[in-house]
Design a protein around this motif. Structure first.
Motif, short mmCIF file in Angstrom:
data_model
loop_
_atom_site.label_atom_id
_atom_site.label_comp_id
_atom_site.label_asym_id
_atom_site.label_seq_id
_atom_site.Cartn_x
_atom_site.Cartn_y
_atom_site.Cartn_z
N TRP A 194 71.25 89.51 38.54
CA TRP A 194 72.18 88.72 37.74
C TRP A 194 73.62 88.89 38.22
O TRP A 194 74.41 87.95 38.18
N HIS A 195 73.95 90.07 38.69
CA HIS A 195 75.29 90.29 39.25
C HIS A 195 75.57 89.29 40.37
O HIS A 195 76.61 88.62 40.37
N LEU A 196 74.64 89.19 41.31
CA LEU A 196 74.83 88.25 42.42
C LEU A 196 74.87 86.81 41.93
O LEU A 196 75.71 86.02 42.37
N ARG A 230 70.59 90.55 51.79
CA ARG A 230 71.66 90.32 52.77
C ARG A 230 73.05 90.27 52.13
O ARG A 230 74.04 90.17 52.84
N PHE A 231 73.09 90.35 50.80
CA PHE A 231 74.36 90.18 50.10
C PHE A 231 74.71 91.34 49.17
O PHE A 231 75.39 91.16 48.17
N GLY A 232 74.23 92.53 49.50
CA GLY A 232 74.61 93.72 48.75
C GLY A 232 73.69 94.10 47.61
O GLY A 232 74.03 94.98 46.81
N PHE A 233 72.52 93.48 47.53
CA PHE A 233 71.60 93.74 46.43
C PHE A 233 71.23 95.23 46.31
O PHE A 233 71.27 95.80 45.22
N ASP A 234 70.87 95.86 47.42
CA ASP A 234 70.41 97.26 47.36
C ASP A 234 71.50 98.19 46.85
O ASP A 234 71.23 99.07 46.02
#
Length: 170
Positions: A130-132, A156-160
């Motif tokens: 949800w943040h992304l 690829r967009f900072g999920f981890d």
């Protein structure tokens, strides 16, 4: 370059039935009416949400939300329980319950999502997802759309990193 921003203000509550509720809050620079449209209009949802909607979510009743991950599409039954534009949208999505609250603040909107889900073990992932999505929503409303981030692409967009940061708060 996509910047997901820092972790948002979140809280977690365990419910009586062993489910958990995420409370995610973000202040947006746009009025509630504009945010409402992005939460309910299928053409706008398709640009930021983890799913596509087969109908406008601005009225109560049954709906289908299609979870998207690359080429994989998984339709899930949904039911819009409450639609009070532009302040409150509540719907069931599969086994989950989502409650979107929009409050006017200084010409913008305080967006609060309460997402009730099955287990504690998924909370970090749900929150990071949800943040992304809300960051992409924010960019869309700002007129600088990034493009939707769904499923495996989120890595690829900072999920981890976001997932780890949120899990440390549970």
């Amino acid at each position: 370059m996509f910047d997901p921003g820092p972790p948002a203000a979140v809280t977690y509550e365990q419910e009586l039935d062993d489910r958990w509720t995420l409370r995610f809050t973000r202040d947006l620079r746009h009025p509630p009416e504009r945010v409402w449209q992005a939460l309910t209009d299928p053409s706008l949802l398709d640009q930021w949400a983890p799913f596509t909607a087969l109908r406008d979510l601005g009225t109560p009743g049954d709906a289908t939300l299609v979870m998207v991950d690359g080429e994989t599409r998984v339709p899930l039954d949904a039911t819009v329980r409450v639609a009070e534009p532009p302040a409150l949208l509540v719907y069931e999505w599969g086994p989950d319950l989502l409650r979107w609250e929009l409050a006017p603040i200084d010409g913008g909107t305080r967006l609060t999502l309460r997402h009730t889900t099955g287990g504690r073990d998924m909370l970090g992932k749900v929150t990071a997802g949800w943040h992304l999505c809300v960051r992409v929503l924010e960019l869309l409303l700002d007129g600088t759309p990034h493009g939707v981030i769904r499923g495996g692409d989120a890595k690829r967009f900072g999920f981890d990193d976001l997932c780890a940061a949120y899990e440390s708060r549970i």
